[in-house]
Design a protein around this motif. Structure first.
Motif, PDB file in Angstrom:
ATOM      1  N   THR A  90       0.852  -1.182   0.000  1.00  0.00           N
ATOM      2  CA  THR A  90       0.000   0.000   0.000  1.00  0.00           C
ATOM      3  C   THR A  90       0.890   1.235   0.000  1.00  0.00           C
ATOM      4  O   THR A  90       2.054   1.167   0.410  1.00  0.00           O
ATOM      5  CB  THR A  90      -0.945   0.007   1.222  1.00  0.00           C
ATOM      6  N   GLN A  91       0.377   2.328  -0.492  1.00  0.00           N
ATOM      7  CA  GLN A  91       1.141   3.574  -0.517  1.00  0.00           C
ATOM      8  C   GLN A  91       0.245   4.737  -0.112  1.00  0.00           C
ATOM      9  O   GLN A  91      -0.974   4.591   0.001  1.00  0.00           O
ATOM     10  CB  GLN A  91       1.732   3.824  -1.906  1.00  0.00           C
ATOM     11  N   VAL A  93      -0.857   8.828  -0.764  1.00  0.00           N
ATOM     12  CA  VAL A  93      -0.927   9.780  -1.870  1.00  0.00           C
ATOM     13  C   VAL A  93      -1.495  11.108  -1.370  1.00  0.00           C
ATOM     14  O   VAL A  93      -2.413  11.144  -0.549  1.00  0.00           O
ATOM     15  CB  VAL A  93      -1.775   9.204  -3.027  1.00  0.00           C
ATOM     16  N   ASP A  99      -3.821   4.705  -0.185  1.00  0.00           N
ATOM     17  CA  ASP A  99      -4.326   4.480  -1.548  1.00  0.00           C
ATOM     18  C   ASP A  99      -5.710   3.851  -1.587  1.00  0.00           C
ATOM     19  O   ASP A  99      -6.511   4.157  -2.476  1.00  0.00           O
ATOM     20  CB  ASP A  99      -3.338   3.656  -2.372  1.00  0.00           C
ATOM     21  N   VAL A 138      -8.137   5.790  -4.192  1.00  0.00           N
ATOM     22  CA  VAL A 138      -8.112   5.279  -5.553  1.00  0.00           C
ATOM     23  C   VAL A 138      -9.383   5.603  -6.335  1.00  0.00           C
ATOM     24  O   VAL A 138      -9.312   6.037  -7.502  1.00  0.00           O
ATOM     25  CB  VAL A 138      -7.825   3.753  -5.553  1.00  0.00           C
ATOM     26  N   ARG A 159      -3.961  14.126  -7.909  1.00  0.00           N
ATOM     27  CA  ARG A 159      -2.729  13.980  -7.135  1.00  0.00           C
ATOM     28  C   ARG A 159      -2.020  15.320  -7.022  1.00  0.00           C
ATOM     29  O   ARG A 159      -1.969  16.099  -7.968  1.00  0.00           O
ATOM     30  CB  ARG A 159      -1.818  12.948  -7.774  1.00  0.00           C
ATOM     31  N   LEU A 189      -3.297   3.014  -8.537  1.00  0.00           N
ATOM     32  CA  LEU A 189      -3.590   4.450  -8.627  1.00  0.00           C
ATOM     33  C   LEU A 189      -3.393   4.948 -10.049  1.00  0.00           C
ATOM     34  O   LEU A 189      -2.485   4.502 -10.752  1.00  0.00           O
ATOM     35  CB  LEU A 189      -2.670   5.242  -7.683  1.00  0.00           C
TER      36      LEU A 189
END
Length: 311
Positions: free
Chosen positions: A167-168, A170, A250, A254, A264, A310
């Motif tokens: 996972t990230q 953003v 995310d 998303v 973003r 994403l």
């Protein structure tokens, strides 16, 4: 009160151990699936038979006396061995069965776990699930959870962890907010923006970033904003409403990113340290893991393996 024979008190001693690990009659009763009154009565019977107080009760807490601690310490491993043996016997059944008590963060649970639960239960009719959605970090052993689903950086050595997906984080804002307030070109520009941030135990909130290409020097920026919350769905909603710039995991970002309702911000920079980089299923270490838990973890691995793409 009639004094019970010692062989009629084994369950009473087990309940005392659950009380010791839970910290309250209410929590212990919930773990055992009994009423608080039944819990109190059972401990009273044990104290009557022992002839000494085993529990100190106050208006705010429950603590074991020295005698109570000695009894729990002397019998804890025996009851753990019984539990392991019974789990092994249950796992001889052809179908996984039993109750799994799960805890997960609110946003992660609602968005990425709950949509898959009906499918799992249909496939495993002998398994029952209890899901506690909370952004508070729970003690699995103390509160009686079999499994926690978390997005974290590291897992305690005392726990077993199964990685589910990466996972990230953003940085996002609505097009309307950026038209009004301008688009930041570097992390330092965030000081001039309304930053919607995750509520943490700090007097001076800050965000940290690394460039996606080139140098890996970390840039930390003190931020300010008119709103903070300990739930990413709430922060996402404020960002969708044009209230400011939000840093989101995310799985929360998303869908509005794909629809264009959010865009973003600072795409050349990677957020670090805000949320975990991997989603895990976590449970306290034990030599045996029930088949029902293995079945549920393997199911989640399949459902979440692709992560969250994403745009």
């Amino acid at each position: 009160m009639k004094i019970k024979k010692i062989d009629a008190l084994w369950s009473h001693v087990h309940w005392l151990g659950v009380l010791a690990s839970s910290g309250s009659f209410t929590a212990a009763a919930a773990r055992l699936g009994v009423s608080k009154a039944a819990m109190s009565h059972r401990i009273g019977e044990l104290e009557q038979s022992a002839g000494v107080p085993l529990v100190r009760r106050t208006t705010r807490s429950v603590r074991l006396t020295d005698a109570g601690q000695h009894l729990v310490a002397a019998t804890d491993e025996a009851f753990a061995a019984i539990e392991r043996s019974f789990t092994g016997v249950k796992d001889m059944a052809s179908e996984p069965s039993g109750l799994i008590r799960i805890t997960a963060p609110v946003a992660l649970g609602r968005q990425r776990v709950v949509p898959h639960l009906a499918s799992f239960l249909n496939a495993h009719p002998l398994i029952r699930l209890e899901l506690d959605l909370s952004d508070r970090l729970s003690s699995l052993a103390r509160e009686g959870f079999d499994l926690a689903i978390r997005h974290v950086e590291t897992v305690p050595d005392t726990h077993v962890a199964w990685p589910l997906c990466d996972t990230q984080t953003v940085l996002t804002a609505s097009p309307a907010y950026l038209r009004k307030a301008g688009t930041p070109d570097s992390p330092h520009d965030l000081a001039a923006h309304n930053c919607l941030h995750y509520l943490r135990d700090t007097d001076r909130p800050s965000w940290s970033f690394e460039a996606r290409k080139g140098r890996r020097d970390r840039v930390s920026v003190s931020i300010r904003g008119s709103f903070a919350a300990n739930n990413s769905e709430t922060l996402r909603q404020l960002a969708l409403d044009g209230a400011g710039i939000a840093l989101l995991p995310d799985f929360s970002a998303v869908e509005p990113l794909q629809s264009g309702k959010l865009v973003r911000v600072l795409p050349r920079w990677r957020s670090v340290g805000a949320f975990g980089t991997r989603i895990y299923a976590i449970r306290p270490y034990s030599t045996q893991v029930p088949r029902a838990i293995h079945a549920f973890v393997n199911f989640l691995k399949v459902e979440l393996k692709s992560g969250f793409e994403l745009p």
